[in-house]
Design a protein around this motif. Sequence first.
Motif, PDB file in Angstrom:
ATOM      1  N   MET A   1      21.647 -34.199  34.955  1.00  0.00           N
ATOM      2  CA  MET A   1      22.207 -33.030  35.511  1.00  0.00           C
ATOM      3  C   MET A   1      23.875 -33.454  35.232  1.00  0.00           C
ATOM      4  SD  MET A   1      22.774 -31.815  39.326  1.00  0.00           S
ATOM      5  CE  MET A   1      23.649 -32.794  40.144  1.00  0.00           C
ATOM      6  N   THR A   2      24.527 -32.656  34.478  1.00  0.00           N
ATOM      7  CA  THR A   2      25.868 -32.382  34.466  1.00  0.00           C
ATOM      8  C   THR A   2      26.624 -31.766  35.422  1.00  0.00           C
ATOM      9  OG1 THR A   2      25.464 -32.676  31.759  1.00  0.00           O
ATOM     10  CG2 THR A   2      27.551 -31.762  32.705  1.00  0.00           C
ATOM     11  N   THR A   3      27.601 -32.497  36.012  1.00  0.00           N
ATOM     12  CA  THR A   3      28.262 -31.735  36.917  1.00  0.00           C
ATOM     13  C   THR A   3      29.806 -31.235  36.348  1.00  0.00           C
ATOM     14  OG1 THR A   3      27.474 -33.113  38.578  1.00  0.00           O
ATOM     15  CG2 THR A   3      29.694 -32.148  39.089  1.00  0.00           C
ATOM     16  N   THR A 104      44.085 -23.224  27.149  1.00  0.00           N
ATOM     17  CA  THR A 104      43.445 -23.324  25.988  1.00  0.00           C
ATOM     18  C   THR A 104      42.010 -23.649  25.855  1.00  0.00           C
ATOM     19  OG1 THR A 104      45.759 -23.440  24.825  1.00  0.00           O
ATOM     20  CG2 THR A 104      43.497 -23.825  23.422  1.00  0.00           C
ATOM     21  N   ARG A 105      41.118 -22.922  25.521  1.00  0.00           N
ATOM     22  CA  ARG A 105      39.674 -23.403  25.216  1.00  0.00           C
ATOM     23  C   ARG A 105      39.066 -23.585  26.788  1.00  0.00           C
ATOM     24  NH1 ARG A 105      38.930 -27.052  20.347  1.00  0.00           N
ATOM     25  NH2 ARG A 105      36.584 -26.604  20.902  1.00  0.00           N
ATOM     26  N   LYS A 106      39.739 -23.202  27.760  1.00  0.00           N
ATOM     27  CA  LYS A 106      39.039 -23.542  29.259  1.00  0.00           C
ATOM     28  C   LYS A 106      38.423 -22.378  29.795  1.00  0.00           C
ATOM     29  CE  LYS A 106      41.464 -26.462  31.130  1.00  0.00           C
ATOM     30  NZ  LYS A 106      40.703 -27.764  31.464  1.00  0.00           N
ATOM     31  N   PRO A 107      37.034 -22.460  30.161  1.00  0.00           N
ATOM     32  CA  PRO A 107      36.540 -21.277  30.471  1.00  0.00           C
ATOM     33  C   PRO A 107      36.833 -20.853  31.600  1.00  0.00           C
ATOM     34  CG  PRO A 107      34.943 -23.083  30.165  1.00  0.00           C
ATOM     35  CD  PRO A 107      36.082 -23.700  29.800  1.00  0.00           C
ATOM     36  N   SER A 108      36.982 -19.339  32.025  1.00  0.00           N
ATOM     37  CA  SER A 108      37.576 -18.852  33.308  1.00  0.00           C
ATOM     38  C   SER A 108      36.800 -17.651  33.698  1.00  0.00           C
ATOM     39  CB  SER A 108      39.014 -18.491  33.013  1.00  0.00           C
ATOM     40  OG  SER A 108      39.037 -17.537  32.304  1.00  0.00           O
ATOM     41  N   ALA A 109      36.803 -17.412  34.805  1.00  0.00           N
ATOM     42  CA  ALA A 109      36.323 -16.054  35.548  1.00  0.00           C
ATOM     43  C   ALA A 109      37.223 -15.682  36.508  1.00  0.00           C
ATOM     44  CB  ALA A 109      34.953 -16.704  36.336  1.00  0.00           C
ATOM     45  N   VAL A 110      37.130 -14.463  36.858  1.00  0.00           N
ATOM     46  CA  VAL A 110      37.872 -13.587  37.675  1.00  0.00           C
ATOM     47  C   VAL A 110      37.199 -12.888  39.102  1.00  0.00           C
ATOM     48  CG1 VAL A 110      39.907 -11.885  37.999  1.00  0.00           C
ATOM     49  CG2 VAL A 110      39.915 -13.479  36.100  1.00  0.00           C
ATOM     50  N   VAL A 180      28.314 -23.919  30.831  1.00  0.00           N
ATOM     51  CA  VAL A 180      27.465 -24.567  30.179  1.00  0.00           C
ATOM     52  C   VAL A 180      27.505 -24.260  28.576  1.00  0.00           C
ATOM     53  CG1 VAL A 180      25.237 -25.221  29.674  1.00  0.00           C
ATOM     54  CG2 VAL A 180      26.007 -25.174  31.874  1.00  0.00           C
ATOM     55  N   ARG A 181      27.580 -22.892  28.683  1.00  0.00           N
ATOM     56  CA  ARG A 181      27.556 -22.146  27.308  1.00  0.00           C
ATOM     57  C   ARG A 181      28.806 -22.638  26.500  1.00  0.00           C
ATOM     58  NH1 ARG A 181      24.978 -18.028  29.920  1.00  0.00           N
ATOM     59  NH2 ARG A 181      26.884 -16.795  29.962  1.00  0.00           N
ATOM     60  N   VAL A 182      29.930 -22.425  27.344  1.00  0.00           N
ATOM     61  CA  VAL A 182      31.418 -22.631  26.607  1.00  0.00           C
ATOM     62  C   VAL A 182      31.371 -23.982  26.378  1.00  0.00           C
ATOM     63  CG1 VAL A 182      33.816 -22.565  26.851  1.00  0.00           C
ATOM     64  CG2 VAL A 182      32.296 -20.714  27.551  1.00  0.00           C
ATOM     65  N   MET A 183      31.230 -24.916  27.217  1.00  0.00           N
ATOM     66  CA  MET A 183      31.339 -26.303  27.206  1.00  0.00           C
ATOM     67  C   MET A 183      30.388 -26.913  25.939  1.00  0.00           C
ATOM     68  SD  MET A 183      33.873 -27.081  29.188  1.00  0.00           S
ATOM     69  CE  MET A 183      33.541 -28.760  29.244  1.00  0.00           C
ATOM     70  N   THR A 184      29.324 -26.246  25.626  1.00  0.00           N
ATOM     71  CA  THR A 184      28.460 -26.597  24.446  1.00  0.00           C
ATOM     72  C   THR A 184      28.886 -26.426  23.229  1.00  0.00           C
ATOM     73  OG1 THR A 184      26.520 -26.306  25.993  1.00  0.00           O
ATOM     74  CG2 THR A 184      26.138 -26.309  23.705  1.00  0.00           C
ATOM     75  N   LEU A 186      32.311 -25.396  22.828  1.00  0.00           N
ATOM     76  CA  LEU A 186      33.670 -25.973  22.634  1.00  0.00           C
ATOM     77  C   LEU A 186      33.899 -27.177  23.829  1.00  0.00           C
ATOM     78  CD1 LEU A 186      35.885 -22.279  23.105  1.00  0.00           C
ATOM     79  CD2 LEU A 186      35.501 -23.880  20.925  1.00  0.00           C
ATOM     80  N   PRO A 187      33.581 -28.219  23.327  1.00  0.00           N
ATOM     81  CA  PRO A 187      33.448 -29.441  24.296  1.00  0.00           C
ATOM     82  C   PRO A 187      34.864 -29.700  24.543  1.00  0.00           C
ATOM     83  CG  PRO A 187      32.376 -29.920  22.028  1.00  0.00           C
ATOM     84  CD  PRO A 187      32.664 -28.512  22.142  1.00  0.00           C
ATOM     85  N   ARG A 188      35.269 -30.399  25.609  1.00  0.00           N
ATOM     86  CA  ARG A 188      36.553 -30.743  25.967  1.00  0.00           C
ATOM     87  C   ARG A 188      36.905 -31.786  24.976  1.00  0.00           C
ATOM     88  NH1 ARG A 188      37.796 -31.474  32.210  1.00  0.00           N
ATOM     89  NH2 ARG A 188      39.844 -31.719  30.995  1.00  0.00           N
ATOM     90  N   GLN A 189      38.313 -31.760  24.491  1.00  0.00           N
ATOM     91  CA  GLN A 189      38.915 -32.610  23.838  1.00  0.00           C
ATOM     92  C   GLN A 189      39.676 -33.443  24.590  1.00  0.00           C
ATOM     93  OE1 GLN A 189      41.271 -30.017  21.542  1.00  0.00           O
ATOM     94  NE2 GLN A 189      39.919 -29.674  20.005  1.00  0.00           N
ATOM     95  N   LYS A 190      39.214 -34.677  24.328  1.00  0.00           N
ATOM     96  CA  LYS A 190      39.743 -35.936  25.120  1.00  0.00           C
ATOM     97  C   LYS A 190      40.900 -36.335  24.479  1.00  0.00           C
ATOM     98  CE  LYS A 190      36.111 -36.205  27.733  1.00  0.00           C
ATOM     99  NZ  LYS A 190      36.093 -35.435  29.342  1.00  0.00           N
TER     100      LYS A 190
END
Length: 190
Positions: A1-3, A104-110, A180-184, A186-190
């Motif tokens: 399970m990914t948190t 930038t590239r960070k999923p958001s909701a309103v 989950v969809r966005v991170m799949t 556009l994975p986070r850039q470290k």
Amino acid sequence: MTTYQVGYFVGSLAKASINRKLARALIALSPRELEFHEIEFGNLPLYSYDYDADYPAVAREFKAAIEKADAILFVTPEYNRSIPGALKNAIDWASRPWGQNSFTRKPSAVIGTSPGAIGTAVAQQQLRSVLSFCNSPQMNAPEAYIQFKPGLIDDQGAVGDKSTEEFLRKYMQELHGFIVRVMTVLPRQK
């Protein structure tokens, strides 16, 4: 399970904000794969590009809080058919200096609540426009304009109306799926 770490903004600075109550309810109804931390912005000075060469510590800490989040949830009222000024100021700080946009590239909701019949529809539309410019992928559906009535949500975030509670639970499930969809893709850039 990914948190996933979700930073959230409460657009109102008022301690007794109904949007703060809504945020508490959303957190309580969210899937366990989402962990939340509030990103506070009330102590930011008014943004000016004069700060770009040397951001004050409070602004650097604010940007770092956004950057550590996997996604951002905006829970906001509508002031005068628009985004609250303090929230817009916070977004301006986060999106600068040029080339260092924290959204930038960070999923958001309103989402938002208001005593008015149209909830926070106009503010949300304007906020979505700003987030588009900030290159933040947005959860566009379901839309959520909550009319706040006495007893709808208590100070601890308990929802007094079962249909609203179920809607908010589904909204948070959709948010999880969207992240989950966005991170799949556009994975986070470290």
